[in-house]
Design an enzyme around this catalytic site. Structure first.
Site, PDB file in Angstrom:
ATOM      1  CE  LYS A  11      -4.432   0.829   0.038  1.00  0.00           C
ATOM      2  NZ  LYS A  11      -5.553  -0.029  -0.433  1.00  0.00           N
TER       3      LYS A  11
ATOM      4  CG  ASP B 271      -7.365   3.076  -0.880  1.00  0.00           C
ATOM      5  OD1 ASP B 271      -7.785   1.909  -0.869  1.00  0.00           O
ATOM      6  OD2 ASP B 271      -7.505   3.856   0.088  1.00  0.00           O
TER       7      ASP B 271
HETATM    8  P1  NDP Z   1     -13.010   7.670  -2.753  1.00  0.00           P
HETATM    9  O1  NDP Z   1     -11.949   8.651  -2.510  1.00  0.00           O
HETATM   10  O2  NDP Z   1     -13.533   7.486  -4.119  1.00  0.00           O
HETATM   11  O3  NDP Z   1     -14.258   7.919  -1.780  1.00  0.00           O
HETATM   12  C1  NDP Z   1     -14.114   7.912  -0.387  1.00  0.00           C
HETATM   13  C2  NDP Z   1     -15.412   8.335   0.277  1.00  0.00           C
HETATM   14  O4  NDP Z   1     -15.289   8.212   1.682  1.00  0.00           O
HETATM   15  C3  NDP Z   1     -15.792   9.771   0.032  1.00  0.00           C
HETATM   16  O5  NDP Z   1     -17.195   9.858   0.073  1.00  0.00           O
HETATM   17  C4  NDP Z   1     -15.156  10.516   1.203  1.00  0.00           C
HETATM   18  O6  NDP Z   1     -15.834  11.701   1.530  1.00  0.00           O
HETATM   19  C5  NDP Z   1     -15.266   9.502   2.316  1.00  0.00           C
HETATM   20  N1  NDP Z   1     -14.065   9.528   3.191  1.00  0.00           N
HETATM   21  C6  NDP Z   1     -12.858   9.021   2.915  1.00  0.00           C
HETATM   22  N2  NDP Z   1     -11.992   9.169   3.930  1.00  0.00           N
HETATM   23  C7  NDP Z   1     -12.650   9.792   4.874  1.00  0.00           C
HETATM   24  C8  NDP Z   1     -12.284  10.206   6.164  1.00  0.00           C
HETATM   25  N3  NDP Z   1     -11.086   9.957   6.715  1.00  0.00           N
HETATM   26  N4  NDP Z   1     -13.209  10.861   6.859  1.00  0.00           N
HETATM   27  C9  NDP Z   1     -14.390  11.057   6.324  1.00  0.00           C
HETATM   28  N5  NDP Z   1     -14.808  10.675   5.118  1.00  0.00           N
HETATM   29  C10 NDP Z   1     -13.959  10.040   4.395  1.00  0.00           C
HETATM   30  O7  NDP Z   1     -12.421   6.278  -2.206  1.00  0.00           O
HETATM   31  P2  NDP Z   1     -12.893   4.800  -2.542  1.00  0.00           P
HETATM   32  O8  NDP Z   1     -14.352   4.754  -2.752  1.00  0.00           O
HETATM   33  O9  NDP Z   1     -11.988   4.275  -3.563  1.00  0.00           O
HETATM   34  O10 NDP Z   1     -12.519   4.059  -1.177  1.00  0.00           O
HETATM   35  C11 NDP Z   1     -13.466   3.896  -0.119  1.00  0.00           C
HETATM   36  C12 NDP Z   1     -13.023   2.753   0.776  1.00  0.00           C
HETATM   37  O11 NDP Z   1     -12.946   1.538  -0.003  1.00  0.00           O
HETATM   38  C13 NDP Z   1     -11.644   2.890   1.414  1.00  0.00           C
HETATM   39  O12 NDP Z   1     -11.657   2.243   2.663  1.00  0.00           O
HETATM   40  C14 NDP Z   1     -10.728   2.114   0.461  1.00  0.00           C
HETATM   41  O13 NDP Z   1      -9.564   1.683   1.095  1.00  0.00           O
HETATM   42  C15 NDP Z   1     -11.651   0.954   0.110  1.00  0.00           C
HETATM   43  N6  NDP Z   1     -11.343   0.227  -1.107  1.00  0.00           N
HETATM   44  C16 NDP Z   1     -11.198   0.856  -2.315  1.00  0.00           C
HETATM   45  C17 NDP Z   1     -10.952   0.134  -3.466  1.00  0.00           C
HETATM   46  C18 NDP Z   1     -10.863   0.768  -4.803  1.00  0.00           C
HETATM   47  O14 NDP Z   1     -10.718   0.016  -5.789  1.00  0.00           O
HETATM   48  N7  NDP Z   1     -10.953   2.071  -4.943  1.00  0.00           N
HETATM   49  C19 NDP Z   1     -10.784  -1.329  -3.419  1.00  0.00           C
HETATM   50  C20 NDP Z   1     -11.038  -1.909  -2.119  1.00  0.00           C
HETATM   51  C21 NDP Z   1     -11.279  -1.134  -1.020  1.00  0.00           C
HETATM   52  P3  NDP Z   1     -15.509  13.076   0.736  1.00  0.00           P
HETATM   53  O15 NDP Z   1     -16.211  12.944  -0.598  1.00  0.00           O
HETATM   54  O16 NDP Z   1     -16.052  14.143   1.598  1.00  0.00           O
HETATM   55  O17 NDP Z   1     -14.032  13.102   0.601  1.00  0.00           O
HETATM   56  O1  2IT Z   2      -7.902  -1.860  -1.014  1.00  0.00           O
HETATM   57  C1  2IT Z   2      -7.820  -2.302  -2.192  1.00  0.00           C
HETATM   58  O2  2IT Z   2      -7.981  -3.496  -2.442  1.00  0.00           O
HETATM   59  C2  2IT Z   2      -7.539  -1.350  -3.265  1.00  0.00           C
HETATM   60  N1  2IT Z   2      -7.450  -0.151  -2.995  1.00  0.00           N
HETATM   61  C3  2IT Z   2      -7.315  -1.830  -4.655  1.00  0.00           C
HETATM   62  C4  2IT Z   2      -5.940  -2.411  -4.815  1.00  0.00           C
HETATM   63  C5  2IT Z   2      -5.545  -2.741  -6.244  1.00  0.00           C
HETATM   64  O3  2IT Z   2      -4.347  -2.992  -6.428  1.00  0.00           O
HETATM   65  O4  2IT Z   2      -6.374  -2.741  -7.152  1.00  0.00           O
END
Ligand code: NDP
Ligand code: 2IT
Length: 477
Positions: free
Chosen positions: A152, A192
């Site tokens: 990561k 992420d």
């Molecule tokens: P985005 O940046 O697209 O969206 C994140 C969302 O969560 C936004 O709505 C944001 O609000 C809110 N948010 C994030 N961090 C905080 C914080 N510390 N406090 C308050 N609100 C927060 O991220 P993703 O959708 O990609 O990721 C969301 C989750 O999914 C994370 O835990 C990530 O690790 C996990 N994940 C992501 C993957 C991917 O492929 N992208 C794969 C697997 C897991 P705001 O709009 O106000 O910023």
């Molecule tokens: O938490 C996760 O699995 C991710 N942010 C995606 C990782 C990846 O390499 O696609």
């Protein structure tokens, strides 16, 4: 309300848990780590230990039953990253001021394949948070059955409020250092929080410029230059495919016609909502870092995408189009609860960030008749919340199994890049669905084998750990 603070987690509880595991298996399990835990002070470290504690707890019976894991010191070796790169990122903002951020890449374990895992840009990023995410990623990637190790990375850079040019300049500066440590057979980052197709595009462009090579060194690239179809949708769709498989396995009613609640408003939340709506579920919530939208007629997904993916504004603006919807700002939930989880639902999907579903929220979900909780975000539920959900026989799908769809399609992207080809949307979707079903089945069977039937947390931790541990033994020290 979403916060990074895990209110009830204490180092004392971690220490006693490790000692308990240690006593059970009658070996010096992670004695070294205990000393490090004692010194831990930062919130990031505490979150890392929270993730580790859950895994140690689950795998105790495995360690107890197979002395090879103790003889090869697998726990001691697996809980320390192979290496951590920490670097300065200097860039010029639009007003020509020099800005300085910190960048990281935690290469945790590559026993099963090249280091693989996302990059997070958020002000809360620090080494501890990335160690938690990298550690989880090892076991998640192991569960997929695909050849990927765990890593990561990220930065405390906040893309919010920055112009496209500023984001571009930051990404280029970040890659100036990162490129030294990655490669298509070495380490393959992806997105992420705060890192989507725009950022991956800029990072890829800079990598290509520095190295003069067209390598599939990042996944989540835009389709026009090597990205896989369906990578943007993959995590959210996978979350729903996993839930379907779990509900089926546990003889529960399907999602069609059911009220669902989702937190978050980013990549994972949006595509979870999209697939749920496609299946005929009624999704009534979404949230961002400022507040929650409750729309009892169902969230307008097109509007949500416009607000969060194009305009990048606060969710409150949903009310301009739908004044009759309810907006609950975070300040209205100051004590131990979150607005999304107060809304009655059949299935809940925390998809925003770590520790966003607390014990009080779990109690509310149970009281309101919720049947299943699927973690879209990484570790969104606190240990206390998980205990309440499991004790009350809620179907609980832990992140490292349920949100693996993103990294699964990342692996498909690596395969496509390796032979310079492109798969159809239908092919990727079918393979993703099948992989999520397989993960679900393996997790459930493992839980049964180890006498904890229905406990997907233990099932995922044991199945994920076992494969990496066996590879580590086979590869020697
Ligand atoms: P985005 O940046 O697209 O969206 C994140 C969302 O969560 C936004 O709505 C944001 O609000 C809110 N948010 C994030 N961090 C905080 C914080 N510390 N406090 C308050 N609100 C927060 O991220 P993703 O959708 O990609 O990721 C969301 C989750 O999914 C994370 O835990 C990530 O690790 C996990 N994940 C992501 C993957 C991917 O492929 N992208 C794969 C697997 C897991 P705001 O709009 O106000 O910023
Ligand atoms: O938490 C996760 O699995 C991710 N942010 C995606 C990782 C990846 O390499 O696609």
């Amino acid at each position: 309300m979403i916060t990074d603070l895990n209110q009830s987690f204490t180092l004392g509880s971690l220490e006693s848990k490790i000692k308990k595991v240690n006593k059970r298996v009658n070996v010096s399990l992670a004695q070294l780590q205990i000393q490090k835990f004692e010194k831990a002070s930062s919130e990031g470290d505490r979150i890392f230990f929270q993730a580790m504690e859950e895994v140690l707890d689950s795998i105790a019976p495995l360690i107890e039953s197979d002395e090879r894991y103790r003889r090869h010191a697998i726990v001691e070796r697996l809980t320390v990253p192979d290496r951590v790169f920490k670097f300065k990122v200097t860039w010029l903002d639009d007003a020509n001021n020099i800005q300085v951020n910190t960048g990281y890449r935690v290469q945790f374990n590559n026993s099963l394949g090249p280091y693989k895992g996302g990059i997070r840009f958020h002000p809360s990023v620090n080494e501890g948070i990335l160690k938690f995410l990298g550690f989880e990623q090892i076991l998640k990637n192991s569960l997929t059955g695909l050849p990927m190790g765990g890593a990561k990375g990220g930065s405390d850079f906040d893309p919010k409020g920055k112009s496209d040019f500023e984001v571009m300049k930051f990404c280029a500066a970040f890659m100036t250092e990162l490129h030294k440590h990655i490669g298509p057979r070495v380490d393959v980052p992806a997105g992420d929080i705060g890192v989507g197709a725009r950022e991956i595009g800029y990072l890829f462009g800079e990598y290509k410029k520095i190295t003069s090579t067209y390598d599939g060194v990042l996944t989540g690239k835009p389709f026009m230059f090597g990205g896989s179809l369906m990578r943007p949708e993959a995590t959210g769709y996978g979350v729903v495919y996993f839930t379907q498989a779990m509900l089926e396995q546990e003889n529960k009613e399907a999602l069609k016609g059911k009220v669902c609640t989702v937190s978050g408003a980013g990549n994972v939340a949006i595509h979870t909502i999209e697939k749920l709506q496609e299946l005929g579920a009624l999704v009534v919530t979404c949230s961002d870092s400022r507040g929650t939208i409750y729309d009892s007629r169902g969230v307008d997904l097109a509007l949500l995408k416009e607000l969060k993916l194009q305009k990048r504004v606060n969710l409150e603006e949903y009310l301009i189009t739908y004044p009759e919807a309810r907006y609950i700002p975070v300040e209205e939930y100051p004590e131990g609860g979150h607005a999304v989880w107060s809304i009655p639902c059949y299935a809940a999907f925390p998809c925003a960030t770590q520790n966003e579903l607390w014990e009080a929220d779990a109690k509310t979900l149970v009281a309101n008749g919720c049947v299943s909780v699927t973690e879209g975000a990484n570790m969104p539920s606190t240990p206390e919340a998980i205990k309440i959900l499991l004790d009350n026989k809620i179907c609980f799908a832990p992140a490292k199994a349920a949100n693996a769809g993103g990294v699964v399609v990342s692996s498909f992207e690596m395969s496509q890049n390796a032979v310079m080809t492109k798969w159809s949307f239908e092919k990727v979707d079918a393979k993703l669905k099948e992989t999520m079903r397989q993960i679900c089945k393996r997790v459930a069977l493992t839980a049964k084998d180890y006498g904890v039937e229905g406990n997907y947390v233990d099932g995922a931790n044991i199945a994920g750990f076992k494969k990496v541990a066996d590879a580590m033994i086979a590869e020697g020290i």
